[in-house]
Design a protein around this motif. Structure first.
Motif, PDB file in Angstrom:
ATOM      1  N   GLU A 381      -6.987  -1.251  -0.621  1.00  0.00           N
ATOM      2  CA  GLU A 381      -8.416  -1.295  -0.307  1.00  0.00           C
ATOM      3  C   GLU A 381      -8.708  -0.608   1.022  1.00  0.00           C
ATOM      4  N   ILE A 382      -7.807  -0.738   1.989  1.00  0.00           N
ATOM      5  CA  ILE A 382      -7.995  -0.070   3.284  1.00  0.00           C
ATOM      6  C   ILE A 382      -8.046   1.445   3.101  1.00  0.00           C
ATOM      7  N   GLN A 383      -7.329   1.960   2.124  1.00  0.00           N
ATOM      8  CA  GLN A 383      -7.310   3.406   1.858  1.00  0.00           C
ATOM      9  C   GLN A 383      -8.417   3.839   0.897  1.00  0.00           C
ATOM     10  N   GLY A 384      -9.233   2.892   0.432  1.00  0.00           N
ATOM     11  CA  GLY A 384     -10.268   3.222  -0.532  1.00  0.00           C
ATOM     12  C   GLY A 384      -9.752   3.305  -1.955  1.00  0.00           C
ATOM     13  N   LEU A 385      -8.570   2.741  -2.210  1.00  0.00           N
ATOM     14  CA  LEU A 385      -7.980   2.738  -3.548  1.00  0.00           C
ATOM     15  C   LEU A 385      -8.050   1.331  -4.138  1.00  0.00           C
ATOM     16  N   HIS A 386      -7.776   1.242  -5.440  1.00  0.00           N
ATOM     17  CA  HIS A 386      -7.887  -0.041  -6.128  1.00  0.00           C
ATOM     18  C   HIS A 386      -6.698  -0.239  -7.055  1.00  0.00           C
ATOM     19  N   LEU A 387      -6.449  -1.513  -7.345  1.00  0.00           N
ATOM     20  CA  LEU A 387      -5.296  -1.888  -8.157  1.00  0.00           C
ATOM     21  C   LEU A 387      -5.778  -2.631  -9.398  1.00  0.00           C
ATOM     22  N   TRP A 388      -5.269  -2.207 -10.588  1.00  0.00           N
ATOM     23  CA  TRP A 388      -5.614  -2.868 -11.837  1.00  0.00           C
ATOM     24  C   TRP A 388      -4.346  -3.178 -12.633  1.00  0.00           C
ATOM     25  N   TYR A 389      -4.487  -4.130 -13.507  1.00  0.00           N
ATOM     26  CA  TYR A 389      -3.334  -4.567 -14.314  1.00  0.00           C
ATOM     27  C   TYR A 389      -3.680  -4.495 -15.802  1.00  0.00           C
ATOM     28  N   ALA A 399      -1.842  -0.102 -12.221  1.00  0.00           N
ATOM     29  CA  ALA A 399      -2.440   1.216 -11.997  1.00  0.00           C
ATOM     30  C   ALA A 399      -3.107   1.262 -10.625  1.00  0.00           C
ATOM     31  N   ILE A 400      -2.863   2.340  -9.901  1.00  0.00           N
ATOM     32  CA  ILE A 400      -3.484   2.588  -8.597  1.00  0.00           C
ATOM     33  C   ILE A 400      -4.383   3.802  -8.743  1.00  0.00           C
ATOM     34  N   GLY A 401      -5.660   3.653  -8.421  1.00  0.00           N
ATOM     35  CA  GLY A 401      -6.587   4.776  -8.546  1.00  0.00           C
ATOM     36  C   GLY A 401      -7.833   4.558  -7.730  1.00  0.00           C
ATOM     37  N   ALA A 402      -8.716   5.542  -7.800  1.00  0.00           N
ATOM     38  CA  ALA A 402      -9.961   5.483  -7.050  1.00  0.00           C
ATOM     39  C   ALA A 402     -10.992   4.656  -7.801  1.00  0.00           C
ATOM     40  N   GLU A 403     -12.044   4.261  -7.115  1.00  0.00           N
ATOM     41  CA  GLU A 403     -13.089   3.398  -7.694  1.00  0.00           C
ATOM     42  C   GLU A 403     -13.781   4.065  -8.873  1.00  0.00           C
TER      43      GLU A 403
END
Length: 420
Positions: A381-389, A399-403
């Motif tokens: 989140e600090i890098q502006g990225l998001h984590l999904w499962y 998965a790591i990706g942008a909003e």
């Protein structure tokens, strides 16, 4: 913030609409006055028609009849009016009447075949228009003064916003800027006092963390040295395992505290994802079979090297810990980094695993601190990225990706599972 959602925009819009409404009201009143006075003017002329001609013959240079509020114009003025365009032609008792409005003054030219011509000006209508004009000017002046007073009271909100942004960057707001007694000044002073208390708490937290890290790391290091001196291999392994677990938990807690205080500022750069995954594999002492990297060398992502290392390390270590075949895959698909492992799906809602100190109760998770996924989500989140499962075909997929990619990778949608 959107310009239309600004309170300043709403105040300006309200006063602009109010001013236009006031202008419309005065225009309607002016037109109503114009037509009402026009009919009254014609009645005064009709009632005093014969006497007006008599007075005009005796005063060819014109005269003001105060009792009738009518001005008789001179012959030269009458000739000038006849030369102008834009007359309205009327008929009254067989007489031809020309009506001409100049500004707020209504003038009438009567052409009588028996008595000749006659030019008159309505003085009452001019005075009525002057009164409406003065009222309109005073109303606009009052609205402008009221608008300026409200805007002057709201302008300190900009200053308060700047002070809040400065405080977010570590500066203490100035109390001397809020000497007024209005609501905004009181809010500013309250914010200043709150900022001082928050700064005191942050300083106390920092002192506590430094002392705790120093006081705990030193005995842990001494304990590990002493553990290496024990001859019994089994006891030696037990002690080293305990101290390593204590050291890992301490580092995770310190990292979690730093992230909670938002002290880390990411240094964003374009990095090779394959190289990052290889560095994580080397850091965890994994071989090519245990950590399979299926990412092309040219694939890059804009991120912070240190923070992305933390996220990938936690995900790979977690995936390897809960895999049934002791293997983790690192892949890339549609702008997202995917960490996959074969195993059972998560038994609890995904939000539970992002809570600090939440641990999955399993013999494979004896050494976990319950901060891995929490730290991973925070550093992303600090890098502006998001984590999904997601879970598909017997594999857990992180998965790591942008909003902006969320609608494509959010779990629960068939098309998303197919793409993953």
């Amino acid at each position: 913030m959107s310009r239309r959602s600004s309170i300043f925009f709403k105040v300006r819009l309200f006063f602009a609409l109010f001013a236009f409404l006031l202008l419309a009201v005065f225009l309607v009143l002016g037109l109503e006055h114009h037509f009402r006075q026009g009919g009254d003017f014609m009645r005064r002329i009709d009632q005093n028609y014969a006497s007006l001609f008599v007075i005009a013959k005796n005063h060819p240079e014109g005269v003001v009849l105060e009792s009738l509020e009518i001005e008789l114009l001179s012959e030269s003025e009458r000739e000038r009016l006849l030369g102008l365009k834009g007359h309205r032609v009327m008929e009254m008792a067989g007489r031809r009447i020309l009506v001409k409005d100049e500004g707020w003054m209504r003038q009438v030219l009567i052409e009588d075949s028996e008595q000749g011509g006659l030019a008159l000006r309505d003085l009452r209508q001019a005075s009525g228009f002057w009164l409406l004009g003065i009222l309109f000017f005073l109303s606009i002046l009052g609205i402008w003064g009221f608008y300026r007073a409200i805007m002057r009271s709201l302008l300190p909100l900009h200053l308060l916003e700047r002070q809040i942004l400065k405080f977010a960057s570590g500066e203490i707001p100035e109390k001397s800027l809020w000497g007024g007694m209005d609501e905004v000044s009181r809010v500013g002073r309250a914010f200043h006092e709150s900022a001082l208390q928050v700064r005191a708490l942050l300083d106390s937290r920092e002192i506590f963390l430094r002392n705790a890290a120093h006081e705990l790391k030193t005995p842990i290091a001494k304990g590990m040295v002493v553990a290496h001196m024990i001859e019994n291999p089994r006891h030696k392994e037990w002690l080293l395992d305990i101290f390593l677990k204590m050291q890992g938990n301490l580092e995770s807690i310190i990292m979690a505290e730093e992230l909670s205080a938002r002290e880390l500022k990411p240094h964003m750069e374009r990095l090779s994802l394959r190289q990052l995954c290889l560095e994580v594999r080397e850091k965890l002492f994994l071989n090519e079979r245990e950590c399979v990297v299926e990412i092309l060398p040219e694939v890059e992502m804009v991120c912070d090297r240190q923070l992305m290392h933390i996220a990938l390390t936690n995900l790979v270590d977690n995936g390897l810990k809960f895999s049934t075949d002791h293997q983790v895959e690192c892949a890339y698909f549609m702008g997202r980094v995917l960490i996959k492992n074969r195993g059972e799906a998560l038994s609890e809602p995904i939000e539970r695993y992002f809570e600090p100190f939440y641990k999955e109760t399993s013999i494979r998770n004896e050494r976990g601190s319950g901060l891995g996924l929490y730290l991973t989500k925070r550093v992303l989140e600090i890098q502006g990225l998001h984590l999904w499962y997601g879970y598909q075909k017997g594999k857990n997929i992180w998965a790591i990706g942008a909003e902006e990619k969320r609608e494509e990778i959010e779990c629960g949608k068939p098309s998303i599972k197919q793409s993953i």
